[in-house]
Design an enzyme around this catalytic site. Structure first.
Site: not given
Length: 362
Positions: A218, A261-262, A222, A235, A238, A296, A220, A282, A294
């Site tokens: 998964l 951005g989460r 970026c 990111c 990854q 998300r 997200s 962060t 977070d």
């Protein structure tokens, strides 16, 4: 009549209105209010709303904590807007950009008691619009007539609240073969949510056996890391590392979820980066903006996997929350596959914070 907008469609309309600086009418069982996103309001609209009655600015508890405002309500604080307050004062409560230059915003006298359902709804709406989580509000008496007179979108709390807590259903839109560097046998699937938000993607490598746990990630979105090669996060490495592993074994699925951005959006992510430049980590930066660690919704990933016929995964992740989400939504995690790539001098503190405060297994 089928031509009338559904509640989901009205919510999508409300998000667009708020992003453009238009107010929306919120209706509860016994009350109603006019709400506008603090970030996008103007001096003229602030003046017009003030003419309707006493104004209140609703902030999340996270933002209120930064401002040292008392929190009497679950998850939020309601601050009366003084008569002398101008747009600059209102913006300063919502936006932490100048907190260090102008730390004193008060005294801020939080309201207590009464029904907060419309305040909660307003915060959920501005968050879903990827705006700073703050709303200016004023009570309305004849809400239906007001909305009709000014052509404003009306949202019912009773109808909207369950939908805002759910993960939007996703529908397949298209799929096609897409050779990529990691694997020539690539296929890109597009999924569109019913709620009008961004589409999400699944990159399928090879022809994974649906009866076996599939190597999956998964990921997200970026923009800064995936596209620009930012060194502030891991990111991009990854993304490429996960696809490379799938390419090596000839099978896998990478879910590319548009939750920048989460889950707070690229603009708010850049605001968080600016706060990090001031010395906050962060997580602290997200809190000062008014967001949780977070924001998300990983349920979207589970929904896509089920639609594609997968019930078990070998999950490429360092995030324990992703593992828990998969298990809670019925996708078995047969194995966690570590993905430790991309550390550099610019992101060491970021990675340490993820490990210390978010439990990432790094």
């Amino acid at each position: 009549m089928a031509l009338m907008p559904t509640v989901i469609e009205l919510l999508a309309r409300a998000r667009v209105d708020l992003r453009m600086g238009l107010p929306v009418v919120l209706r509860g069982k016994t009350s109603a209010a006019l709400a506008i996103a603090t970030e996008t309001t103007t001096a003229t609209r602030l003046k017009d709303m003030r003419a309707l009655g006493p104004l209140t600015i609703t902030l999340t508890a996270r933002r209120a904590q930064t401002l040292k405002a008392r929190i009497y309500d679950e998850g939020l604080a309601r601050i009366p807007v003084p008569d002398h307050a101008d747009l600059r004062w209102v913006e300063a409560l919502a936006n932490p950009a100048n907190d260090l230059e102008r730390p004193m915003k008060g005294p801020l006298n939080s309201l207590r008691g009464g029904n907060i359902e419309l305040n909660t709804l307003a915060i959920e709406l501005v968050k879903s619009a990827r705006l700073l989580p703050s709303a200016l509000m004023v009570d309305l008496d004849a809400a239906a007539e007001f909305a009709a007179t000014y052509g404003l979108t009306t949202i019912s709390h009773v109808a909207a609240e369950p939908l805002l807590q759910q993960s939007s259903p996703l529908h397949r839109v298209a799929a096609a073969r897409l050779p990529i560097e990691a694997a020539e046998a690539g296929r890109l699937h597009i999924f569109r949510p019913e709620d009008g938000n961004e589409e999400h993607y699944a990159i399928e490598i090879g022809r994974p056996d649906r009866s076996q746990p599939v190597l999956a990630r998964l990921h997200s979105a970026c923009f800064t890391g995936d596209v620009l090669g930012s060194l502030k996060c891991d990111c991009g490495p990854q993304l490429r590392g996960a696809l490379a592993q799938m390419g090596e074994i000839g099978a896998g699925v990478l879910l590319y979820l548009n939750q920048e951005g989460r889950g707070i959006g690229l603009a708010n992510k850049m605001r968080a980066y600016s706060l990090q430049d001031q010395g906050f980590d962060t997580v602290e930066a997200n809190h000062r903006l008014g967001f949780e660690d977070d924001e998300r919704d990983f349920r979207l990933g589970a929904s896509i996997l089920r639609d594609m016929g997968f019930s078990a995964v070998r999950l490429l992740t360092n995030n324990p929350n992703k593992i828990a989400m998969m298990e809670n939504t019925g996708i078995k995690v047969a194995e966690r596959v570590a993905l430790k790539v991309g550390e550099n001098p610019f992101n060491q503190h970021y990675l340490a914070t993820k490990a210390a405060k978010s439990g990432h297994m790094l």
